[in-house]
Design a protein around this motif. Structure first.
Motif, mmCIF file in Angstrom:
data_model
loop_
_atom_site.group_PDB
_atom_site.id
_atom_site.type_symbol
_atom_site.label_atom_id
_atom_site.label_comp_id
_atom_site.label_asym_id
_atom_site.label_seq_id
_atom_site.Cartn_x
_atom_site.Cartn_y
_atom_site.Cartn_z
ATOM 1 N N MET A 1 0.826 -1.182 0.000
ATOM 2 C CA MET A 1 0.000 0.000 0.000
ATOM 3 C C MET A 1 0.879 1.257 0.000
ATOM 4 N N GLY A 2 1.929 1.249 0.801
ATOM 5 C CA GLY A 2 2.811 2.405 0.857
ATOM 6 C C GLY A 2 3.555 2.632 -0.445
ATOM 7 N N ALA A 3 3.989 1.540 -1.072
ATOM 8 C CA ALA A 3 4.698 1.668 -2.350
ATOM 9 C C ALA A 3 3.778 2.244 -3.418
ATOM 10 N N THR A 4 2.537 1.832 -3.416
ATOM 11 C CA THR A 4 1.578 2.353 -4.387
ATOM 12 C C THR A 4 1.311 3.833 -4.150
ATOM 13 N N LEU A 5 1.160 4.221 -2.903
ATOM 14 C CA LEU A 5 0.939 5.635 -2.600
ATOM 15 C C LEU A 5 2.163 6.474 -2.947
ATOM 16 N N GLY A 6 3.358 5.949 -2.687
ATOM 17 C CA GLY A 6 4.571 6.683 -3.039
ATOM 18 C C GLY A 6 4.723 6.865 -4.536
ATOM 19 N N ALA A 7 4.456 5.809 -5.299
ATOM 20 C CA ALA A 7 4.549 5.899 -6.755
ATOM 21 C C ALA A 7 3.487 6.849 -7.318
ATOM 22 N N THR A 8 2.300 6.818 -6.749
ATOM 23 C CA THR A 8 1.238 7.725 -7.186
ATOM 24 C C THR A 8 1.598 9.174 -6.878
ATOM 25 N N TYR A 9 2.178 9.396 -5.706
ATOM 26 C CA TYR A 9 2.611 10.752 -5.342
ATOM 27 C C TYR A 9 3.679 11.244 -6.317
ATOM 28 N N HIS A 10 4.607 10.379 -6.683
ATOM 29 C CA HIS A 10 5.635 10.752 -7.668
ATOM 30 C C HIS A 10 4.998 11.153 -8.992
ATOM 31 N N ASN A 11 4.054 10.370 -9.453
ATOM 32 C CA ASN A 11 3.416 10.665 -10.740
ATOM 33 C C ASN A 11 2.653 11.983 -10.706
ATOM 34 N N ILE A 12 2.005 12.281 -9.594
ATOM 35 C CA ILE A 12 1.279 13.546 -9.470
ATOM 36 C C ILE A 12 2.249 14.714 -9.478
ATOM 37 N N ILE A 13 3.324 14.592 -8.713
ATOM 38 C CA ILE A 13 4.316 15.670 -8.665
ATOM 39 C C ILE A 13 4.991 15.841 -10.024
ATOM 40 N N GLN A 14 5.351 14.742 -10.668
ATOM 41 C CA GLN A 14 6.030 14.821 -11.962
ATOM 42 C C GLN A 14 5.138 15.463 -13.023
ATOM 43 N N ASP A 15 3.856 15.137 -13.012
ATOM 44 C CA ASP A 15 2.945 15.707 -14.005
ATOM 45 C C ASP A 15 2.710 17.195 -13.776
ATOM 46 N N ASN A 16 2.752 17.633 -12.529
ATOM 47 C CA ASN A 16 2.450 19.027 -12.204
ATOM 48 C C ASN A 16 3.685 19.824 -11.821
ATOM 49 N N LEU A 17 4.862 19.342 -12.171
ATOM 50 C CA LEU A 17 6.105 19.994 -11.770
ATOM 51 C C LEU A 17 6.219 21.400 -12.334
ATOM 52 N N ASP A 18 5.855 21.582 -13.583
ATOM 53 C CA ASP A 18 5.999 22.887 -14.223
ATOM 54 C C ASP A 18 5.025 23.924 -13.684
ATOM 55 N N THR A 19 3.831 23.492 -13.298
ATOM 56 C CA THR A 19 2.818 24.459 -12.885
ATOM 57 C C THR A 19 2.780 24.699 -11.386
ATOM 58 N N LEU A 20 3.111 23.683 -10.581
ATOM 59 C CA LEU A 20 2.983 23.830 -9.132
ATOM 60 C C LEU A 20 4.263 24.238 -8.430
ATOM 61 N N ILE A 21 5.392 23.692 -8.858
ATOM 62 C CA ILE A 21 6.618 23.859 -8.087
ATOM 63 C C ILE A 21 7.554 24.885 -8.699
ATOM 64 N N LEU A 22 7.774 24.830 -9.981
ATOM 65 C CA LEU A 22 8.786 25.685 -10.603
ATOM 66 C C LEU A 22 8.547 27.184 -10.455
ATOM 67 N N PRO A 23 7.309 27.677 -10.523
ATOM 68 C CA PRO A 23 7.142 29.132 -10.342
ATOM 69 C C PRO A 23 7.581 29.623 -8.962
ATOM 70 N N PHE A 24 7.478 28.771 -7.940
ATOM 71 C CA PHE A 24 7.834 29.181 -6.586
ATOM 72 C C PHE A 24 9.317 28.981 -6.297
ATOM 73 N N VAL A 25 9.911 27.956 -6.892
ATOM 74 C CA VAL A 25 11.319 27.655 -6.648
ATOM 75 C C VAL A 25 12.212 28.506 -7.523
ATOM 76 N N GLY A 26 11.829 28.689 -8.775
ATOM 77 C CA GLY A 26 12.613 29.484 -9.693
ATOM 78 C C GLY A 26 13.720 28.715 -10.385
#
Length: 68
Positions: A1-26
């Motif tokens: 269960m934990g491995a599935t949640l971790g992999a899902t979290y990675h996929n969500i972050i990877q798909d939204n990296l440009d819109t959610l994280i990069l504008p704040f980090v620079g």
């Protein structure tokens, strides 16, 4: 269960990296770890939470992967 949640979290972050994280980090060339790394950390987190032994979960993760 934990491995599935971790992999899902990675996929969500990877798909939204440009819109959610990069504008704040620079950072333009920001890369995150691969899916197996997130899956292993998720599995160790669930193990540590279920057994109420965080140090044991971390050590078992290191022993299973043979990588620190």
């Amino acid at each position: 269960m934990g491995a599935t949640l971790g992999a899902t979290y990675h996929n969500i972050i990877q798909d939204n990296l440009d819109t959610l994280i990069l504008p704040f980090v620079g950072a333009e060339n920001l890369e995150i770890a691969g899916t197996p790394a997130f899956a292993m950390v998720g599995a160790a987190s669930v193990l540590a939470a279920l057994f109420k032994a965080p140090l044991t979960g971390s050590i078992l993760l290191f022993e299973l992967t043979r990588d620190y």
